[in-house]
Design a protein around this motif. Structure first.
Motif, PDB file in Angstrom:
ATOM      1  N   ALA A 162      10.492   2.562  39.019  1.00  0.00           N
ATOM      2  CA  ALA A 162       9.521   1.792  38.242  1.00  0.00           C
ATOM      3  C   ALA A 162       9.981   0.350  38.057  1.00  0.00           C
ATOM      4  O   ALA A 162       9.191  -0.592  38.193  1.00  0.00           O
ATOM      5  N   LEU A 163      11.277   0.171  37.778  1.00  0.00           N
ATOM      6  CA  LEU A 163      11.809  -1.183  37.629  1.00  0.00           C
ATOM      7  C   LEU A 163      11.734  -1.937  38.950  1.00  0.00           C
ATOM      8  O   LEU A 163      11.455  -3.143  38.979  1.00  0.00           O
ATOM      9  N   LEU A 165       8.406  -3.259  39.325  1.00  0.00           N
ATOM     10  CA  LEU A 165       8.159  -4.297  38.322  1.00  0.00           C
ATOM     11  C   LEU A 165       8.765  -5.631  38.718  1.00  0.00           C
ATOM     12  O   LEU A 165       8.152  -6.692  38.505  1.00  0.00           O
ATOM     13  N   ILE A 166       9.956  -5.613  39.315  1.00  0.00           N
ATOM     14  CA  ILE A 166      10.635  -6.864  39.670  1.00  0.00           C
ATOM     15  C   ILE A 166      10.574  -7.139  41.172  1.00  0.00           C
ATOM     16  O   ILE A 166      11.241  -8.041  41.665  1.00  0.00           O
ATOM     17  N   HIS A 167       9.772  -6.325  41.903  1.00  0.00           N
ATOM     18  CA  HIS A 167       9.547  -6.523  43.338  1.00  0.00           C
ATOM     19  C   HIS A 167      10.836  -6.399  44.158  1.00  0.00           C
ATOM     20  O   HIS A 167      11.158  -7.243  44.994  1.00  0.00           O
ATOM     21  N   VAL A 168      11.580  -5.334  43.885  1.00  0.00           N
ATOM     22  CA  VAL A 168      12.782  -4.991  44.634  1.00  0.00           C
ATOM     23  C   VAL A 168      12.560  -3.612  45.246  1.00  0.00           C
ATOM     24  O   VAL A 168      11.856  -2.774  44.670  1.00  0.00           O
ATOM     25  N   TYR A 169      13.131  -3.366  46.433  1.00  0.00           N
ATOM     26  CA  TYR A 169      12.983  -2.090  47.131  1.00  0.00           C
ATOM     27  C   TYR A 169      13.160  -0.935  46.149  1.00  0.00           C
ATOM     28  O   TYR A 169      14.258  -0.707  45.634  1.00  0.00           O
ATOM     29  N   ALA A 213      12.570   8.469  28.878  1.00  0.00           N
ATOM     30  CA  ALA A 213      12.064   7.456  27.950  1.00  0.00           C
ATOM     31  C   ALA A 213      11.983   6.089  28.614  1.00  0.00           C
ATOM     32  O   ALA A 213      10.994   5.354  28.444  1.00  0.00           O
ATOM     33  N   LEU A 214      13.017   5.731  29.374  1.00  0.00           N
ATOM     34  CA  LEU A 214      13.021   4.439  30.053  1.00  0.00           C
ATOM     35  C   LEU A 214      11.916   4.367  31.096  1.00  0.00           C
ATOM     36  O   LEU A 214      11.248   3.328  31.244  1.00  0.00           O
ATOM     37  N   ALA A 215      11.710   5.453  31.839  1.00  0.00           N
ATOM     38  CA  ALA A 215      10.633   5.481  32.827  1.00  0.00           C
ATOM     39  C   ALA A 215       9.279   5.292  32.167  1.00  0.00           C
ATOM     40  O   ALA A 215       8.443   4.509  32.649  1.00  0.00           O
ATOM     41  N   ALA A 216       9.039   6.002  31.042  1.00  0.00           N
ATOM     42  CA  ALA A 216       7.771   5.865  30.327  1.00  0.00           C
ATOM     43  C   ALA A 216       7.582   4.440  29.822  1.00  0.00           C
ATOM     44  O   ALA A 216       6.477   3.884  29.880  1.00  0.00           O
ATOM     45  N   PHE A 217       8.661   3.829  29.339  1.00  0.00           N
ATOM     46  CA  PHE A 217       8.584   2.445  28.850  1.00  0.00           C
ATOM     47  C   PHE A 217       8.225   1.482  29.970  1.00  0.00           C
ATOM     48  O   PHE A 217       7.369   0.592  29.801  1.00  0.00           O
ATOM     49  N   LEU A 218       8.845   1.658  31.133  1.00  0.00           N
ATOM     50  CA  LEU A 218       8.571   0.776  32.262  1.00  0.00           C
ATOM     51  C   LEU A 218       7.166   0.992  32.811  1.00  0.00           C
ATOM     52  O   LEU A 218       6.536   0.055  33.306  1.00  0.00           O
ATOM     53  N   THR A 248       4.545   1.556  31.027  1.00  0.00           N
ATOM     54  CA  THR A 248       3.636   0.793  30.170  1.00  0.00           C
ATOM     55  C   THR A 248       3.717  -0.709  30.449  1.00  0.00           C
ATOM     56  O   THR A 248       2.767  -1.443  30.189  1.00  0.00           O
ATOM     57  N   MET A 249       4.845  -1.152  30.996  1.00  0.00           N
ATOM     58  CA  MET A 249       4.997  -2.575  31.323  1.00  0.00           C
ATOM     59  C   MET A 249       4.331  -2.933  32.643  1.00  0.00           C
ATOM     60  O   MET A 249       4.016  -4.104  32.879  1.00  0.00           O
ATOM     61  N   GLY A 250       4.134  -1.945  33.509  1.00  0.00           N
ATOM     62  CA  GLY A 250       3.559  -2.225  34.824  1.00  0.00           C
ATOM     63  C   GLY A 250       2.474  -1.239  35.180  1.00  0.00           C
ATOM     64  O   GLY A 250       2.612  -0.472  36.135  1.00  0.00           O
ATOM     65  N   ARG A 251       1.406  -1.224  34.401  1.00  0.00           N
ATOM     66  CA  ARG A 251       0.334  -0.245  34.628  1.00  0.00           C
ATOM     67  C   ARG A 251      -0.285  -0.381  36.014  1.00  0.00           C
ATOM     68  O   ARG A 251      -0.824   0.571  36.561  1.00  0.00           O
ATOM     69  N   ASN A 252      -0.203  -1.579  36.588  1.00  0.00           N
ATOM     70  CA  ASN A 252      -0.820  -1.788  37.899  1.00  0.00           C
ATOM     71  C   ASN A 252      -0.073  -1.105  39.037  1.00  0.00           C
ATOM     72  O   ASN A 252      -0.611  -0.916  40.124  1.00  0.00           O
ATOM     73  N   PHE A 253       1.185  -0.680  38.818  1.00  0.00           N
ATOM     74  CA  PHE A 253       1.917   0.003  39.894  1.00  0.00           C
ATOM     75  C   PHE A 253       2.092   1.487  39.629  1.00  0.00           C
ATOM     76  O   PHE A 253       2.792   2.168  40.370  1.00  0.00           O
ATOM     77  N   ASN A 254       1.450   2.015  38.592  1.00  0.00           N
ATOM     78  CA  ASN A 254       1.621   3.434  38.258  1.00  0.00           C
ATOM     79  C   ASN A 254       1.195   4.355  39.386  1.00  0.00           C
ATOM     80  O   ASN A 254       1.762   5.426  39.589  1.00  0.00           O
ATOM     81  N   VAL A 255       0.168   3.950  40.156  1.00  0.00           N
ATOM     82  CA  VAL A 255      -0.292   4.768  41.275  1.00  0.00           C
ATOM     83  C   VAL A 255       0.802   4.881  42.329  1.00  0.00           C
ATOM     84  O   VAL A 255       1.036   5.938  42.906  1.00  0.00           O
ATOM     85  N   ASN A 256       1.509   3.771  42.580  1.00  0.00           N
ATOM     86  CA  ASN A 256       2.593   3.790  43.560  1.00  0.00           C
ATOM     87  C   ASN A 256       3.750   4.676  43.101  1.00  0.00           C
ATOM     88  O   ASN A 256       4.345   5.402  43.896  1.00  0.00           O
TER      89      ASN A 256
END
Length: 268
Positions: A51-52, A55-59, A99-104, A106-114
């Protein structure tokens, strides 16, 4: 049957072949050490890394791998801190990773499908970069197990005896946990993070029912694993089913079949 001529599916089968080797090699050690739940723990943490990565556009797989490795160090640290309650380390890291995955998320709802494809597995997303990474991890695991099979055998059955004999128990525990983290991180795109621990445990559970020695248990677990992974992927490709679910359900069917056959031999 045209699915087998597709490049993406051939990549998935090759990746499955590699994972089918690495997962039971480490799984038999984890099962014998009563650390079966470590697969679920590291997979939850890996998803947080994935997820991170989005969010930060890393592999994403690389970030999942880094998170899993860090979690493996944390597990070993907590296991040494709570020696009498070693399972606490797994529970703590698992809850933290989820918990960290769930938090991330919520920060990047646009990539949840991926990210969903990493949670449930997707043969369509396995590319050449993933395949090379899986192959590299497979080589590491196989080389380590071949070169240290006697030490791993002793450590799996009696850690105290291994320590008394001069074996660097702490180092071996860390290395094996790190290798497990690597395997889980590269396997989540094939079988999914929610199901990846099944690859570590179910083939071993099958082999322990029929094997007569540690060595035969390893080879039998490898056989069950490869049949389950390649058969499940083939079933998913032909029937357009979820690949991770197909693999795990086939492995469970094989376990049930082995139990029935074993029971039949006992009553005969």
């Amino acid at each position: 049957m045209d699915i087998f001529s597709e490049i993406f599916f051939q990549r998935a089968l090759l990746g499955g072949l590699f994972i089918g080797i690495t997962a039971p090699l480490l799984g038999i050690f984890l099962v014998l050490r009563r650390l079966s739940m470590i697969g679920d723990t590291l997979s939850h943490v890996s998803i947080a890394g994935v997820a991170l990565g989005f969010l930060i556009h890393v592999y994403p797989v690389a970030m999942g791998l880094v998170f899993a490795l860090l979690a493996s160090f944390a597990i070993e640290k907590l296991r040494r801190t709570y020696k009498t309650y070693a399972e606490l380390s797994i529970a703590i890291i698992m809850s933290g990773g989820a918990a960290l995955a769930a938090f991330l998320f919520t920060m990047g709802r646009n990539f949840n499908v991926n990210v969903t494809s990493y949670m449930f597995g997707s043969i369509l997303t396995l590319d050449n970069k993933d395949l090379w990474l899986i192959a590299g991890v497979t080589v590491l695991v196989v080389v380590f197990m071949v070169m240290n099979h006697k030490e791993v055998f002793l450590l799996a059955f009696d850690e105290d005896a291994a320590g008394i004999s001069g074996l660097p128990v702490r180092l071996y525990n860390i290395v094996i946990t790190m290798l497990t983290a690597l395997v889980i991180s590269v396997a989540i795109k094939i079988v999914g993070a929610l199901l990846v621990s099944a690859l570590l445990t179910i083939p071993v559970a099958c082999s322990l029912l029929v094997a007569k020695s540690f060595r035969s248990a390893v080879w039998t677990a490898l056989l069950y694993s490869e049949v389950g992974v390649l058969g499940g992927l083939s079933l998913a490709g032909v029937g357009n089913y979820a690949p991770g679910a197909s693999i795990v359900l086939l492995l469970i069917a094989m376990l049930m079949g082995t139990l029935l056959v074993r029971k039949g031999f006992k009553t005969a």
